[in-house]
Design a protein around this motif. Structure first.
Motif, PDB file in Angstrom:
ATOM      1  N   SER A  68      -9.304  -8.564  -5.995  1.00  0.00           N
ATOM      2  CA  SER A  68      -8.573  -7.916  -7.082  1.00  0.00           C
ATOM      3  C   SER A  68      -7.919  -6.668  -6.514  1.00  0.00           C
ATOM      4  O   SER A  68      -8.253  -6.231  -5.408  1.00  0.00           O
ATOM      5  N   ALA A  69      -6.975  -6.116  -7.273  1.00  0.00           N
ATOM      6  CA  ALA A  69      -6.272  -4.925  -6.788  1.00  0.00           C
ATOM      7  C   ALA A  69      -5.963  -4.021  -7.967  1.00  0.00           C
ATOM      8  O   ALA A  69      -5.848  -4.489  -9.110  1.00  0.00           O
ATOM      9  N   GLY A  70      -5.851  -2.725  -7.674  1.00  0.00           N
ATOM     10  CA  GLY A  70      -5.548  -1.788  -8.753  1.00  0.00           C
ATOM     11  C   GLY A  70      -4.912  -0.529  -8.214  1.00  0.00           C
ATOM     12  O   GLY A  70      -4.982  -0.243  -7.013  1.00  0.00           O
ATOM     13  N   LEU A  71      -4.257   0.218  -9.115  1.00  0.00           N
ATOM     14  CA  LEU A  71      -3.713   1.518  -8.724  1.00  0.00           C
ATOM     15  C   LEU A  71      -3.750   2.470  -9.906  1.00  0.00           C
ATOM     16  O   LEU A  71      -3.810   2.050 -11.065  1.00  0.00           O
ATOM     17  N   ALA A  72      -3.706   3.762  -9.575  1.00  0.00           N
ATOM     18  CA  ALA A  72      -3.602   4.790 -10.618  1.00  0.00           C
ATOM     19  C   ALA A  72      -2.563   5.802 -10.162  1.00  0.00           C
ATOM     20  O   ALA A  72      -2.562   6.203  -8.989  1.00  0.00           O
ATOM     21  N   VAL A  73      -1.658   6.162 -11.058  1.00  0.00           N
ATOM     22  CA  VAL A  73      -0.651   7.173 -10.719  1.00  0.00           C
ATOM     23  C   VAL A  73      -0.672   8.259 -11.790  1.00  0.00           C
ATOM     24  O   VAL A  73      -1.111   8.033 -12.915  1.00  0.00           O
ATOM     25  N   LEU A  74      -0.154   9.418 -11.389  1.00  0.00           N
ATOM     26  CA  LEU A  74      -0.098  10.528 -12.333  1.00  0.00           C
ATOM     27  C   LEU A  74       1.233  10.454 -13.064  1.00  0.00           C
ATOM     28  O   LEU A  74       2.290  10.537 -12.450  1.00  0.00           O
ATOM     29  N   GLN A  75       1.161  10.263 -14.372  1.00  0.00           N
ATOM     30  CA  GLN A  75       2.362  10.050 -15.170  1.00  0.00           C
ATOM     31  C   GLN A  75       2.314  11.042 -16.332  1.00  0.00           C
ATOM     32  O   GLN A  75       1.373  10.974 -17.130  1.00  0.00           O
ATOM     33  N   ASN A  76       3.277  11.947 -16.397  1.00  0.00           N
ATOM     34  CA  ASN A  76       3.313  12.968 -17.463  1.00  0.00           C
ATOM     35  C   ASN A  76       1.940  13.645 -17.626  1.00  0.00           C
ATOM     36  O   ASN A  76       1.372  13.656 -18.711  1.00  0.00           O
ATOM     37  N   ASP A  77       1.408  14.133 -16.540  1.00  0.00           N
ATOM     38  CA  ASP A  77       0.139  14.878 -16.541  1.00  0.00           C
ATOM     39  C   ASP A  77      -1.109  14.054 -16.871  1.00  0.00           C
ATOM     40  O   ASP A  77      -2.191  14.597 -17.023  1.00  0.00           O
ATOM     41  N   ASN A  78      -0.963  12.737 -17.018  1.00  0.00           N
ATOM     42  CA  ASN A  78      -2.139  11.887 -17.246  1.00  0.00           C
ATOM     43  C   ASN A  78      -2.245  10.859 -16.125  1.00  0.00           C
ATOM     44  O   ASN A  78      -1.230  10.446 -15.570  1.00  0.00           O
ATOM     45  N   LEU A  79      -3.472  10.440 -15.865  1.00  0.00           N
ATOM     46  CA  LEU A  79      -3.628   9.352 -14.898  1.00  0.00           C
ATOM     47  C   LEU A  79      -3.529   8.036 -15.646  1.00  0.00           C
ATOM     48  O   LEU A  79      -4.241   7.829 -16.644  1.00  0.00           O
ATOM     49  N   VAL A  80      -2.653   7.151 -15.170  1.00  0.00           N
ATOM     50  CA  VAL A  80      -2.587   5.821 -15.788  1.00  0.00           C
ATOM     51  C   VAL A  80      -3.009   4.793 -14.746  1.00  0.00           C
ATOM     52  O   VAL A  80      -2.652   4.889 -13.571  1.00  0.00           O
ATOM     53  N   ARG A  81      -3.765   3.820 -15.201  1.00  0.00           N
ATOM     54  CA  ARG A  81      -4.381   2.877 -14.258  1.00  0.00           C
ATOM     55  C   ARG A  81      -3.987   1.451 -14.620  1.00  0.00           C
ATOM     56  O   ARG A  81      -3.947   1.083 -15.788  1.00  0.00           O
ATOM     57  N   PHE A  82      -3.764   0.627 -13.572  1.00  0.00           N
ATOM     58  CA  PHE A  82      -3.475  -0.799 -13.762  1.00  0.00           C
ATOM     59  C   PHE A  82      -4.346  -1.581 -12.799  1.00  0.00           C
ATOM     60  O   PHE A  82      -4.458  -1.222 -11.627  1.00  0.00           O
ATOM     61  N   ARG A  83      -4.922  -2.675 -13.296  1.00  0.00           N
ATOM     62  CA  ARG A  83      -5.798  -3.468 -12.433  1.00  0.00           C
ATOM     63  C   ARG A  83      -5.576  -4.951 -12.712  1.00  0.00           C
ATOM     64  O   ARG A  83      -5.287  -5.342 -13.845  1.00  0.00           O
ATOM     65  N   ALA A  84      -5.724  -5.768 -11.682  1.00  0.00           N
ATOM     66  CA  ALA A  84      -5.543  -7.217 -11.870  1.00  0.00           C
ATOM     67  C   ALA A  84      -6.429  -7.984 -10.906  1.00  0.00           C
ATOM     68  O   ALA A  84      -6.637  -7.574  -9.753  1.00  0.00           O
ATOM     69  N   ILE A  85      -6.928  -9.103 -11.379  1.00  0.00           N
ATOM     70  CA  ILE A  85      -7.735  -9.996 -10.535  1.00  0.00           C
ATOM     71  C   ILE A  85      -6.795 -10.699  -9.544  1.00  0.00           C
ATOM     72  O   ILE A  85      -5.669 -11.026  -9.885  1.00  0.00           O
ATOM     73  N   GLY A  86      -7.294 -10.984  -8.365  1.00  0.00           N
ATOM     74  CA  GLY A  86      -6.534 -11.776  -7.398  1.00  0.00           C
ATOM     75  C   GLY A  86      -5.651 -10.897  -6.532  1.00  0.00           C
ATOM     76  O   GLY A  86      -5.907  -9.712  -6.338  1.00  0.00           O
ATOM     77  N   LYS A  87      -4.596 -11.509  -6.016  1.00  0.00           N
ATOM     78  CA  LYS A  87      -3.779 -10.842  -5.003  1.00  0.00           C
ATOM     79  C   LYS A  87      -2.953  -9.685  -5.572  1.00  0.00           C
ATOM     80  O   LYS A  87      -2.766  -9.565  -6.782  1.00  0.00           O
ATOM     81  N   VAL A  88      -2.408  -8.900  -4.656  1.00  0.00           N
ATOM     82  CA  VAL A  88      -1.611  -7.728  -5.036  1.00  0.00           C
ATOM     83  C   VAL A  88      -0.404  -8.149  -5.877  1.00  0.00           C
ATOM     84  O   VAL A  88       0.046  -7.418  -6.759  1.00  0.00           O
ATOM     85  N   ASP A  89       0.119  -9.359  -5.621  1.00  0.00           N
ATOM     86  CA  ASP A  89       1.263  -9.844  -6.404  1.00  0.00           C
ATOM     87  C   ASP A  89       0.934  -9.861  -7.897  1.00  0.00           C
ATOM     88  O   ASP A  89       1.810  -9.610  -8.730  1.00  0.00           O
ATOM     89  N   ASN A  90      -0.297 -10.167  -8.240  1.00  0.00           N
ATOM     90  CA  ASN A  90      -0.681 -10.178  -9.663  1.00  0.00           C
ATOM     91  C   ASN A  90      -0.591  -8.772 -10.259  1.00  0.00           C
ATOM     92  O   ASN A  90      -0.165  -8.592 -11.396  1.00  0.00           O
ATOM     93  N   LEU A  91      -1.007  -7.790  -9.468  1.00  0.00           N
ATOM     94  CA  LEU A  91      -0.921  -6.399  -9.920  1.00  0.00           C
ATOM     95  C   LEU A  91       0.543  -6.004 -10.079  1.00  0.00           C
ATOM     96  O   LEU A  91       0.944  -5.398 -11.086  1.00  0.00           O
ATOM     97  N   SER A  92       1.339  -6.391  -9.106  1.00  0.00           N
ATOM     98  CA  SER A  92       2.755  -6.059  -9.119  1.00  0.00           C
ATOM     99  C   SER A  92       3.426  -6.660 -10.358  1.00  0.00           C
ATOM    100  O   SER A  92       4.218  -6.008 -11.051  1.00  0.00           O
TER     101      SER A  92
END
Ligand code: F6R
Length: 606
Positions: free
Chosen positions: A31-55
């Motif tokens: 699985s793969a995930g990322l978190a970025v700082l967006q308008n002073d908040n951390l937003v997170r996205f996660r997905a099972i499987g390859k990075v393409d699924n996250l993308s």
């Protein structure tokens, strides 16, 4: 093994993070995930499987951030679920971390956390909550304070919405590289994702913590003292970067062994009790006691690991144990019943013969367990429990680090069964202490790389080899012989030393060298006699001996020394020089080390 990528600077972080993860996917793709700082908040996205699924998941999000952390996961603690995917947060999503490694004392820390809301099964999330608890305005201080309470290994990067222009990274046992750009920094588990942006890097050492803003980098040690680091200039191309500077995956994987061995045993040994704790066995002490026979099913190198396991189970647990070649077992109408425990041993977890043999044993009522490297593989899913060996991705076709970790887990199981039967506390403790010393001793062997290469080069023109070993070292001889033949295409066979005089010795002459494993154990004298017999037939002899054995020199043209250890653990050390020997002969012959002809990494056909 997992992959970490992080960015802080002026560019859009998300594409940099996704590209970085793709290059790290070889380290795990559950699985793969990322978190970025967006308008002073951390937003997170996660997905099972390859990075393409996250993308795919974030392609319609309007992300506009210049700081973020990302992770591609190879599941260890906790199954392959979105909740277990990194980044992990504390209770309120203000803090996020990505982590590679194992927090051994996470259960103890969890208890101390009190009413923190835990949402995953991972050790990493516990670390996130600990950092959150220790945060009082300074992220670096919170990370350092937390790491002082942690036992285990980590490569980690943390960000906090209340200190939005900062990133804190730390390393102990799991690699982290910091790439230095123009008012920007990149962090990754290896240099390959950083190379498209910069060749200037700093390698974090164990016990170091980095505090990074877009225009500053300061490294500290865990005593909070500043550390001055050298900036290095990489001259690697990208493939070399994945190999971390080694010319071939096989050599890299041979050198991975001390580290991944630590991963295999982390959290699974208990010195006080003199035992191992492999929870995945999934059997009560009573069920364990009811086992009167163990069968180890595997192919190739995995079956040679099994042969070491047989010694361990019989000696430590007193349980009769057989090693069965999977392709034979499935057709021989095997006799198994509800008192038989069957382990399938497999790096890939996909080997068709091993899978079919396990299904056959299951049909007949045996307990079925797996000793597997690839998480979520078919055998891992079809068995009713078992243990991942944590060797990380093995990319060279010839198995090296998976073998040593299979042996490690088999020995741990034998100790666990032994302690549940008659093995004494004192012997259990002696074994656990000796196991802990293995990584350091492996490193001492790997330091002799140049010497082993020199010996290998002297033998590259020979067309035949025998590998001899006795007792626990016969499986080592089998493995050394297989390594040599499968990658160099030199004909090679392995025999128990005492068996030579019953036939094989007739082939020996000055063109047929013998590689003898003669470390100092109960069969040492016998092995020396066998070497003498081979020498009398004019065979050239290479010997693997125990440090300090000067006597043996008169019998051999080349001696490689290994540190002493307990006899049962010898294969964990003795195999390494044989892997290097096969590797260097093959390179000298100009053969394709990582992709030998006619072979495949995962044999999914019968
Ligand atoms: C030799 C080698 C093979 C494998 C065998 C089993 O270096 O790699 O002999 O050990 O094909 O593969 P796994 O462990 O994936 O079941």
């Amino acid at each position: 093994m997992c992959g970490i990528m992080a960015y802080i600077g002026k560019k859009q972080a998300t594409p940099i993070l996704l590209n970085g993860l793709r290059r790290l996917e070889y380290r795990g793709y559950d699985s793969a995930g990322l978190a970025v700082l967006q308008n002073d908040n951390l937003v997170r996205f996660r997905a099972i499987g390859k990075v393409d699924n996250l993308s795919e998941k974030i392609k319609n999000e309007k992300l506009n951030s210049t700081i973020g952390i990302a992770h591609t996961r190879w599941a260890t603690h906790g199954g392959v679920t979105e909740n277990n995917t990194h980044p992990h947060s504390g209770c309120d999503d203000k803090l996020m971390i990505v982590h590679n490694g194992i927090i051994e004392n996470y259960r103890e820390i969890k208890k101390e956390l009190g009413d923190h809301k835990i949402t995953s099964e991972t050790d990493t999330e516990i670390l996130a909550h600990l950092i959150e608890k220790n945060f009082s305005g300074d992220l670096k201080d919170a990370v350092v304070k937390s790491l002082l309470l942690v036992r285990g290994t980590y490569g980690l990067v943390a960000i906090h919405a209340k200190e939005p222009k900062k990133m804190v990274a730390a390393r102990l046992g799991s690699p982290l590289v910091i790439g230095i750009g123009d008012e920007e920094y990149f962090l990754a588990s290896d240099a390959s994702p950083i190379l498209p942006y910069t060749k200037q890097v700093v390698f974090l050492n164990d016990g170091e913590v980095a505090e990074i803003t877009e225009n500053s980098l300061q490294i500290y040690n865990l005593k909070d003292q500043k550390v001055k680091k050298k900036i290095e200039e990489l001259d690697w191309n990208e493939e070399q970067a994945q190999k971390q500077g080694f010319p071939h995956f096989m050599l890299k994987e041979i050198f991975d062994q001390p580290t991944v061995f630590e991963d295999a045993i982390a959290g699974r040994i208990n010195f006080e009790e003199g035992t191992a704790v492999l929870g995945g066995l999934n059997m009560t002490p009573e069920q364990m006691k009811s086992i009167n026979r163990i069968i180890l099913i595997a192919c190739g190198t995995a079956s040679y690991a099994g042969q070491v396991g047989k010694f361990a189970f019989e000696r430590l647990a007193g349980i009769p144990t057989d090693v069965e070649i999977a392709s034979e077992f499935r057709y021989k109408d095997p006799i198994v019943d509800e008192h038989t425990l069957v382990f399938g041993i497999s790096q890939s977890g996909e080997t068709a013969d091993t899978l079919a043999a396990l299904r056959e044993a299951k049909r007949k009522g045996a307990y079925i367990r797996g000793i597997i490297n690839v998480v979520g593989s078919t055998i891992a899913r079809e068995t009713d429990g078992g243990t991942y060996i944590h060797a990380g991705p093995e990319l060279a076709v010839a198995s090296t680090k998976a073998y040593t970790n299979m042996v490690a887990i088999l020995i741990l199981y034998a100790i666990q069964f032994g302690r549940n039967n008659k093995l004494s506390l004192a012997t259990g403790q002696r074994l656990i202490s000796a196991i802990k010393e293995i990584p350091e001793k492996m490193n001492l062997i790997l330091k002799q790389n140049d010497k082993i290469k020199e010996i290998a080069l002297k033998y590259k023109e020979y067309r035949d080899f025998y590998f001899l070993g006795r007792g626990i070292n016969y499986p080592v001889a089998l493995e050394g012989s297989l390594k040599l033949k499968e990658i160099s295409y030199i004909h090679s066979e392995a025999y128990p030393g005492g068996e030579m005089k019953h036939g094989p010795i007739s082939l020996l002459d000055e063109d047929f060298p013998v590689f003898a494993i003669a470390t100092k154990n109960q069969l040492y004298e016998k092995m020396v006699s066998n070497i003498t017999e081979a020498k009398a037939r004019k065979a050239k002899i290479i010997v693997l001996a125990t440090e300090g054995d000067e006597e043996i020199k008169h019998l051999t043209e080349g001696v490689i020394y290994v540190p002493p250890t307990m006899e049962l653990l010898e294969p964990l050390l003795n195999t390494l020089p044989l892997q290097l020997f096969a590797y260097y002969i093959t390179v000298a012959l100009g053969k394709d080390v990582d992709r030998p002809r006619n072979l495949a990494k995962s044999v999914t056909v019968e």
